[in-house]
Design an enzyme around this catalytic site. Structure first.
Site, PDB file in Angstrom:
ATOM      1  N   ASP A  71       0.817  -1.210   0.000  1.00 20.09           N
ATOM      2  CA  ASP A  71       0.000   0.000   0.000  1.00 20.09           C
ATOM      3  C   ASP A  71       0.854   1.265   0.000  1.00 20.09           C
ATOM      4  O   ASP A  71       1.991   1.260   0.483  1.00 20.09           O
ATOM      5  CB  ASP A  71      -0.909   0.025   1.231  1.00 20.09           C
ATOM      6  CG  ASP A  71      -1.977  -1.059   1.187  1.00 20.09           C
ATOM      7  OD1 ASP A  71      -2.218  -1.597   0.094  1.00 20.09           O
ATOM      8  OD2 ASP A  71      -2.551  -1.354   2.247  1.00 20.09           O
ATOM      9  N   LYS A  72       0.286   2.331  -0.496  1.00 22.25           N
ATOM     10  CA  LYS A  72       0.972   3.626  -0.574  1.00 22.25           C
ATOM     11  C   LYS A  72       1.606   4.025   0.754  1.00 22.25           C
ATOM     12  O   LYS A  72       2.773   4.408   0.807  1.00 22.25           O
ATOM     13  CB  LYS A  72      -0.025   4.702  -1.016  1.00 22.25           C
ATOM     14  CG  LYS A  72       0.520   6.123  -0.975  1.00 22.25           C
ATOM     15  CD  LYS A  72      -0.554   7.151  -1.295  1.00 22.25           C
ATOM     16  CE  LYS A  72      -0.017   8.569  -1.129  1.00 22.25           C
ATOM     17  NZ  LYS A  72      -1.050   9.589  -1.394  1.00 22.25           N
TER      18      LYS A  72
END
Length: 226
Positions: A71-72
């Site tokens: 995830d970012k």
């Protein structure tokens, strides 16, 4: 209009290992892995295209060399392939769940036992489309093993190690949140109620300033394609 292919950008990279077949990166929190709607610049792929002239094309023009994602706002180790043979080899290891993946996480609350397993299927949330849930209509098996490293008594936090048996989108975040122990700082699956229970106002302010969830991809183990 945005470009149909990712463009090279001079962005610093923390390289853990590199050879003719692959490159292993310590991705910082806040960096998107590959270009997509709303994030066509400043991604890991943009940085890699500037650094490497031999990324595998099998992942597509916007995802060259990408065999897995984190995830970012999750930091940590990620492997990218440089040729199609390496890409296919590693993709098969991921498909067969033969990759060793361990994460470190800071969570709210204390788990009931030192070690345990969450075996709950995941799918798209039936109402909130940005989220995933164990109560989805269409789901896939997801298994997360956890081990408590330390419990902090003054404020109810725990530092834990997690090992993924499967790699579903938002797997750790959903499994922990729906178990009543969301990741500290998680903007999507966290709950304001946990912050309101923290007595130390300075600590509460620091948590509020976190850019995202307190989750780090600590270990990635795989068989080298060559």
């Amino acid at each position: 209009p945005e470009p149909a292919t990712a463009l090279p950008e001079d962005i610093p990279l923390h390289i853990l290992y590199e050879d003719q077949d692959l490159i292993v990166i310590n991705k910082p929190a806040g960096m998107v892995v590959h270009p997509a709607a709303g994030n066509f610049h400043g991604t890991l792929v943009n940085a890699l295209l500037y650094h490497c002239d031999d990324l595998a094309g099998i992942g597509g023009k916007l995802r060259p060399g990408i065999v897995h994602r984190i995830d970012k706002d999750t930091s940590g180790v990620l492997v990218v392939t440089k040729n199609d043979q390496a890409h296919q080899h590693l993709a098969e290891q991921f498909r067969q769940h033969r990759i060793k993946r361990e994460y470190l996480a800071l969570i709210h609350g204390h788990l009931s036992t030192r070690t345990g397993t969450i075996d709950q299927p995941l799918g798209r949330h039936p109402v909130q489309r940005k989220k995933f849930s164990t109560k989805a209509r269409h789901s896939k098996r997801a298994v997360t093993h956890w081990h408590v490293i330390d419990n902090f008594a003054n404020e109810k936090f725990s530092l834990i190690r997690l090992r993924l048996e499967t790699g579903r989108t938002h797997q750790i975040r959903v499994h922990l949140s729906e178990s009543g122990h969301p990741l500290v700082g998680d903007p999507l699956y966290g709950r304001r109620a946990e912050l309101n229970t923290i007595k130390d106002q300075e600590l509460c302010a620091l948590i509020s300033q976190l850019p995202g969830q307190a989750l780090h991809a600590h270990t990635l183990g795989f068989i080298h394609p060559r």
